[in-house]
Write an enzyme that holds these catalytic residues in place. Structure first.
Site, PDB file in Angstrom:
ATOM      1  CG  ASP A  33      32.017  34.902  46.922  1.00  0.00           C
ATOM      2  OD1 ASP A  33      32.767  35.060  47.919  1.00  0.00           O
ATOM      3  OD2 ASP A  33      32.423  34.948  45.739  1.00  0.00           O
ATOM      4  CG  ASP A 213      34.916  35.918  42.877  1.00  0.00           C
ATOM      5  OD1 ASP A 213      35.908  36.413  43.452  1.00  0.00           O
ATOM      6  OD2 ASP A 213      33.822  35.726  43.447  1.00  0.00           O
TER       7      ASP A 213
HETATM    8  C1  LIG Z   1      42.493  41.454  43.052  1.00  0.00           C
HETATM    9  C2  LIG Z   1      41.086  41.017  43.428  1.00  0.00           C
HETATM   10  C3  LIG Z   1      40.397  42.083  44.277  1.00  0.00           C
HETATM   11  C4  LIG Z   1      38.978  41.640  44.651  1.00  0.00           C
HETATM   12  C5  LIG Z   1      39.025  40.300  45.368  1.00  0.00           C
HETATM   13  N1  LIG Z   1      37.694  39.864  45.549  1.00  0.00           N
HETATM   14  C6  LIG Z   1      37.121  39.669  46.741  1.00  0.00           C
HETATM   15  O1  LIG Z   1      37.723  39.845  47.776  1.00  0.00           O
HETATM   16  C7  LIG Z   1      35.707  39.200  46.644  1.00  0.00           C
HETATM   17  N2  LIG Z   1      34.995  39.304  47.903  1.00  0.00           N
HETATM   18  C8  LIG Z   1      34.226  38.347  48.440  1.00  0.00           C
HETATM   19  C9  LIG Z   1      33.737  38.828  49.607  1.00  0.00           C
HETATM   20  N3  LIG Z   1      34.186  40.076  49.759  1.00  0.00           N
HETATM   21  C10 LIG Z   1      34.966  40.359  48.679  1.00  0.00           C
HETATM   22  C11 LIG Z   1      39.746  39.231  44.556  1.00  0.00           C
HETATM   23  C12 LIG Z   1      41.149  39.702  44.188  1.00  0.00           C
END
Ligand SMILES: C[C@H]1CC[C@H](NC(=O)Cn2ccnc2)CC1
Length: 322
Positions: A33, A213
């Site tokens: 990640d 990301d």
């Molecule tokens: C609006 C977006 C929605 C998705 C979000 N991404 C995460 O939460 C990535 N993640 C890492 C571990 N589990 C999940 C970032 C913001």
């Protein structure tokens, strides 16, 4: 020592990509990640009921960093917390002999029910690490000095296994030139800015600042851009029940690009049909960032590129076409 680990889609939609990692004496499948900086794993500290279906780290009390704890929450509302151990971690033959391994005592339901994911391996800056009382290094920071070059390269693929390379650039994984831009690491992420976006053949000047990301499935951008994109998709609509823009699965999706360092980084329209919904339509790979103020360039954006993350005296990001 340099090395490479596979990045295997966890399901038929590329919801996330999993890579084998040896932690202590166990091999776990972790979600690498670039949007976070903790290496955390399912562990023997958890209730047995939480471990069903998962591989997990069998903690060795002799390796505990006494009094150290961690607690992380992600933008999608998921999270985990636990204790810290110093143990051997091996990724594609690259070894960190005393890596901070964050062993979970509790994880949120999203992680428990995803039986394929045994934890996360953060590749953002160590300044975002959540361990207390002393922040710990990411795996990449721990092994940095032993790498031939201070970089890792991300090669996620559409509905196929890709890879993460550490310490070297693999010329067989891209075509054409690598286009480098300086990274904005001031907020702990791999930040980039675009000066324009395009939908099909139409280009619009705009400043689109975002973070790379690998831990985010989709591509999240400002609402006006999302609206402009789906205005070009017949039958598309915002469906709050499904949680985003949907469209008929037969729709032709235009390509989308962001101009970074003067070069159009194109997302093929095909990649923007993320998955079918339970309601008989299809869910878009481009969605709104809900006004969080920056874009999230997740897997939908990344899976057509070979992306070099170089932590030199001036951190840089290099984009090349797969
Ligand atoms: C609006 C977006 C929605 C998705 C979000 N991404 C995460 O939460 C990535 N993640 C890492 C571990 N589990 C999940 C970032 C913001």
């Amino acid at each position: 020592t340099n090395g490479s680990a596979p990045a295997v889609p966890s399901d038929q939609y590329d919801s996330l990509y999993l890579s084998p990692v040896t932690v202590g004496s166990s091999t776990l499948h972790l979600d690498f990640d670039t949007g976070s900086s903790d290496l955390w794993v399912f562990s023997s500290l958890q209730a047995q009921s939480s471990l069903v279906g998962h591989d997990y780290y069998m903690v060795d009390p002799a390796k505990e960093k006494q009094g150290y704890t961690w607690k992380i929450s992600y933008g999608d509302g998921s999270g985990a917390s636990g204790k810290v151990y110093a143990d051997k971690v091996v990724v594609g033959g690259v070894t960190a002999t005393a890596q901070a391994v964050e062993a979970a005592t509790a994880v949120s339901a999203q992680f428990t029910q995803d039986v394929d994911t045994d934890g996360l391996l953060g590749l953002a800056m160590s300044t975002l690490n959540t361990v207390k009382p002393q922040q710990q290094k990411t795996f990449f920071d721990t092994v940095l000095k032993q790498l031939a070059q201070p970089l890792f390269a991300v090669d996620l693929k559409y509905h196929a296994a890709g890879s993460y390379d550490f310490g070297f650039i693999d010329k067989s994984k891209y075509t054409g030139a690598i286009n480098y831009v300086n990274a904005d690491t001031s907020k702990g992420w791999w930040g980039v800015s675009a000066t324009a976006y395009s939908i099909g053949n139409a280009s619009t000047s705009a400043t689109v600042s975002g973070i790379l990301d690998t831990g985010t499935t989709l591509l999240y951008v400002d609402t006006p851009i999302v609206k402009a994109y789906y205005a070009k998709v017949k039958g598309s609509k915002m469906d709050n029940t499904q949680g985003g823009y949907v469209f008929p699965c037969s729709a032709t999706l235009p390509d989308f690009s962001l101009t970074i360092g003067g070069v159009k980084q194109i997302v093929p329209g095909k990649h923007i049909n993320y998955s079918p919904t339970s309601a008989g339509n299809c869910f878009g790979g481009i969605q709104t960032n809900d006004g969080i103020g920056f874009s999230i360039l997740g897997d939908i954006f990344l899976k057509s590129k070979y992306v070099i993350h170089e932590m030199g005296s001036t951190p840089r990001i290099g984009f090349a076409q797969q």
